[in-house]
Write a protein that holds these residues in place. Sequence first.
Motif, PDB file in Angstrom:
ATOM      1  N   THR A  44      12.763  43.465 -15.217  1.00  0.00           N
ATOM      2  CA  THR A  44      13.214  42.458 -15.749  1.00  0.00           C
ATOM      3  C   THR A  44      14.954  42.667 -15.715  1.00  0.00           C
ATOM      4  O   THR A  44      15.512  43.562 -15.214  1.00  0.00           O
ATOM      5  N   GLU A  45      15.634  41.252 -15.954  1.00  0.00           N
ATOM      6  CA  GLU A  45      16.984  41.188 -16.106  1.00  0.00           C
ATOM      7  C   GLU A  45      17.203  40.582 -17.393  1.00  0.00           C
ATOM      8  O   GLU A  45      16.599  39.388 -17.494  1.00  0.00           O
ATOM      9  N   LEU A  46      17.859  41.024 -18.432  1.00  0.00           N
ATOM     10  CA  LEU A  46      18.183  40.260 -19.491  1.00  0.00           C
ATOM     11  C   LEU A  46      19.446  39.267 -19.290  1.00  0.00           C
ATOM     12  O   LEU A  46      20.316  39.687 -18.621  1.00  0.00           O
ATOM     13  N   VAL A  47      19.197  37.987 -19.623  1.00  0.00           N
ATOM     14  CA  VAL A  47      19.997  36.948 -18.972  1.00  0.00           C
ATOM     15  C   VAL A  47      20.511  35.966 -20.488  1.00  0.00           C
ATOM     16  O   VAL A  47      21.432  35.252 -20.254  1.00  0.00           O
ATOM     17  N   ALA A  48      19.743  36.169 -21.622  1.00  0.00           N
ATOM     18  CA  ALA A  48      20.078  35.343 -22.558  1.00  0.00           C
ATOM     19  C   ALA A  48      19.511  35.727 -23.874  1.00  0.00           C
ATOM     20  O   ALA A  48      18.410  36.373 -23.997  1.00  0.00           O
ATOM     21  N   ALA A  49      20.499  35.369 -24.920  1.00  0.00           N
ATOM     22  CA  ALA A  49      19.863  35.724 -26.335  1.00  0.00           C
ATOM     23  C   ALA A  49      19.996  34.295 -26.969  1.00  0.00           C
ATOM     24  O   ALA A  49      21.097  33.944 -27.070  1.00  0.00           O
ATOM     25  N   VAL A  50      19.158  33.946 -27.851  1.00  0.00           N
ATOM     26  CA  VAL A  50      19.318  32.643 -28.697  1.00  0.00           C
ATOM     27  C   VAL A  50      18.740  33.265 -29.981  1.00  0.00           C
ATOM     28  O   VAL A  50      17.781  33.765 -30.374  1.00  0.00           O
ATOM     29  N   ASP A  51      19.390  32.586 -31.051  1.00  0.00           N
ATOM     30  CA  ASP A  51      18.951  32.761 -32.548  1.00  0.00           C
ATOM     31  C   ASP A  51      19.902  31.782 -33.220  1.00  0.00           C
ATOM     32  O   ASP A  51      20.738  31.229 -32.895  1.00  0.00           O
ATOM     33  N   LEU A  52      19.180  31.290 -34.381  1.00  0.00           N
ATOM     34  CA  LEU A  52      19.926  30.032 -35.124  1.00  0.00           C
ATOM     35  C   LEU A  52      21.075  30.650 -35.702  1.00  0.00           C
ATOM     36  O   LEU A  52      21.908  29.910 -36.200  1.00  0.00           O
ATOM     37  N   ASP A  53      21.036  31.899 -35.967  1.00  0.00           N
ATOM     38  CA  ASP A  53      22.300  32.485 -36.560  1.00  0.00           C
ATOM     39  C   ASP A  53      23.554  33.123 -35.352  1.00  0.00           C
ATOM     40  O   ASP A  53      22.840  34.106 -34.438  1.00  0.00           O
ATOM     41  N   ALA A  54      24.198  32.359 -35.179  1.00  0.00           N
ATOM     42  CA  ALA A  54      25.195  32.527 -33.932  1.00  0.00           C
ATOM     43  C   ALA A  54      25.678  33.764 -33.949  1.00  0.00           C
ATOM     44  O   ALA A  54      25.842  34.403 -32.688  1.00  0.00           O
ATOM     45  N   ALA A  55      26.415  34.464 -34.893  1.00  0.00           N
ATOM     46  CA  ALA A  55      26.494  35.805 -34.893  1.00  0.00           C
ATOM     47  C   ALA A  55      25.698  36.888 -34.568  1.00  0.00           C
ATOM     48  O   ALA A  55      25.840  37.891 -33.821  1.00  0.00           O
ATOM     49  N   SER A  70      23.380  31.799 -27.639  1.00  0.00           N
ATOM     50  CA  SER A  70      23.480  30.640 -27.934  1.00  0.00           C
ATOM     51  C   SER A  70      22.417  30.443 -29.261  1.00  0.00           C
ATOM     52  O   SER A  70      21.711  31.186 -29.701  1.00  0.00           O
ATOM     53  N   THR A  71      22.844  29.131 -30.109  1.00  0.00           N
ATOM     54  CA  THR A  71      21.776  29.037 -31.043  1.00  0.00           C
ATOM     55  C   THR A  71      21.033  27.561 -30.651  1.00  0.00           C
ATOM     56  O   THR A  71      20.124  27.298 -31.278  1.00  0.00           O
ATOM     57  N   ASP A  72      20.912  27.380 -29.363  1.00  0.00           N
ATOM     58  CA  ASP A  72      20.100  26.130 -28.977  1.00  0.00           C
ATOM     59  C   ASP A  72      19.122  26.519 -27.732  1.00  0.00           C
ATOM     60  O   ASP A  72      19.475  27.012 -26.550  1.00  0.00           O
ATOM     61  N   LEU A  73      17.916  26.728 -27.970  1.00  0.00           N
ATOM     62  CA  LEU A  73      16.993  27.296 -27.012  1.00  0.00           C
ATOM     63  C   LEU A  73      16.815  26.067 -26.108  1.00  0.00           C
ATOM     64  O   LEU A  73      16.775  26.711 -24.747  1.00  0.00           O
ATOM     65  N   GLU A  74      16.698  25.149 -25.928  1.00  0.00           N
ATOM     66  CA  GLU A  74      16.416  23.968 -25.153  1.00  0.00           C
ATOM     67  C   GLU A  74      17.692  23.903 -24.148  1.00  0.00           C
ATOM     68  O   GLU A  74      17.469  24.014 -22.875  1.00  0.00           O
ATOM     69  N   ALA A  75      18.818  24.156 -24.683  1.00  0.00           N
ATOM     70  CA  ALA A  75      20.026  24.178 -23.708  1.00  0.00           C
ATOM     71  C   ALA A  75      19.985  25.368 -23.127  1.00  0.00           C
ATOM     72  O   ALA A  75      20.572  25.374 -21.849  1.00  0.00           O
ATOM     73  N   THR A  76      19.696  26.197 -23.660  1.00  0.00           N
ATOM     74  CA  THR A  76      19.589  27.789 -22.813  1.00  0.00           C
ATOM     75  C   THR A  76      18.554  27.634 -21.704  1.00  0.00           C
ATOM     76  O   THR A  76      18.557  28.055 -20.471  1.00  0.00           O
ATOM     77  N   LEU A  77      17.205  26.850 -22.164  1.00  0.00           N
ATOM     78  CA  LEU A  77      16.408  26.853 -20.988  1.00  0.00           C
ATOM     79  C   LEU A  77      16.876  26.304 -19.764  1.00  0.00           C
ATOM     80  O   LEU A  77      16.587  26.442 -18.743  1.00  0.00           O
ATOM     81  N   ALA A  78      17.480  24.971 -20.199  1.00  0.00           N
ATOM     82  CA  ALA A  78      18.300  24.175 -19.013  1.00  0.00           C
ATOM     83  C   ALA A  78      19.247  24.924 -18.253  1.00  0.00           C
ATOM     84  O   ALA A  78      19.249  24.852 -16.960  1.00  0.00           O
ATOM     85  N   ALA A  79      20.089  25.804 -18.873  1.00  0.00           N
ATOM     86  CA  ALA A  79      21.285  26.225 -18.343  1.00  0.00           C
ATOM     87  C   ALA A  79      20.877  27.572 -17.606  1.00  0.00           C
ATOM     88  O   ALA A  79      21.445  27.666 -16.494  1.00  0.00           O
ATOM     89  N   VAL A  80      20.027  28.336 -18.266  1.00  0.00           N
ATOM     90  CA  VAL A  80      19.826  29.633 -17.668  1.00  0.00           C
ATOM     91  C   VAL A  80      18.625  29.585 -16.745  1.00  0.00           C
ATOM     92  O   VAL A  80      18.310  30.397 -15.917  1.00  0.00           O
TER      93      VAL A  80
END
Length: 386
Positions: A44-55, A70-80
């Motif tokens: 595996t390779e960790l490439v993104a973390a997503v949570d409604l809490d930005a911090a 990111s706080t936006d799952l769908e934007a992350t899916l599209a970008a990453v």
Amino acid sequence: MSSPTRTPASPPPAPLRTAVVGTGGIARSSHLPALRTLAEEGATELVAAVDLDAASAASFAAEAGIAHSSTDLEATLAAVRPDLVVLSTPPAVHRAQAIAALRAGAWVWCEKPPCPSLADLDAITAAEPGGERDPYLSIVFQHRFGSAARHVRRLLREGAFGRPLVAHCQTTWYRDTAYYAAPWRGRWATEGGGPAMGHGIHQTDLLLDLLGPWEEVRGMAGRLVHDVETEDVSTALVRFADGALATVVNSVLSPDEVSRIRIDCALATIEVTHLYGYRNADWRITPAPGVPEETVAAWRDFGPDEPSSHLAQLRALTTDILAGRRHPTSGEGARRTLEFVTALYKSAFTGDAVRAGEIAPGDPYYTALHGGAPGWAPAEAGENAA
């Protein structure tokens, strides 16, 4: 914003580019260490973390050395465009998040409870592309994947212990009033259920994995101590397809905490006693009189010790994905456990025995574990059901 649609024609190459969605306690204590180990192994390779809490997302990304938070799952899916999405979020959002990830062409590994209803799980499954090598949802049921469970499961399948006859499955834990101070706990919509769903589901899943298809359940549930919507204790009597009988007890009222499964077969008793995870040493096999010593020695040889853990299951999952095959806790392998839990609730709240396959679209328990039952459903759900 809608997720991009991508259906791979073949499994992705290693390492699987992985996004973690939900960066709270379980993601940090269990998922991150497992993902780090598998990253070292090249899986595996960790490439993104997503949570409604930005911090929270940012601190998790910093701890894990991830560039994207990111706080936006769908934007992350599209970008990453990850290969694998790990959901460590509350069950109420699993359906939407899993479907978004599947539509983006990612495999999904989802924390328990899987989702609040069979209807939700079926909707997720319907969103899977469906090809043998295509993405799918699998559930975190890590107790199936310790070395001892694998060994015992094989021997049971081979009939080495003789016919299974009687079983006991126990998850008796303790949760105090402070535990339920969190507003999402003890509520059907947000926690997904009481101890039958949120606590005992791991032991239940292991029992079903070891004994095979269940046929009938008769349940009882109580709200004895805590001021919550869900139950705080449940019991069930179970008949398996091969005739074996079992008891299942789930509690958050038990100061002497233990997780235990015992299976009495014609030639041996198999027992595992632990709390949140087991090692080989936590299992005991007691032979019936007359079983040869060399047979008993072979039964007790569990091989190299691999504890039940997120790491053990994730290693098996990534192997399956890279090989283009179904993981055991996907599809029907996930649904049968949620169906059993749903049947336990239906039986407890209706007073009737429930048979496997009985709960289908149109049944109130198909869409909500409380089934709109008076005294159990939230007020608004009960009004809607009426």
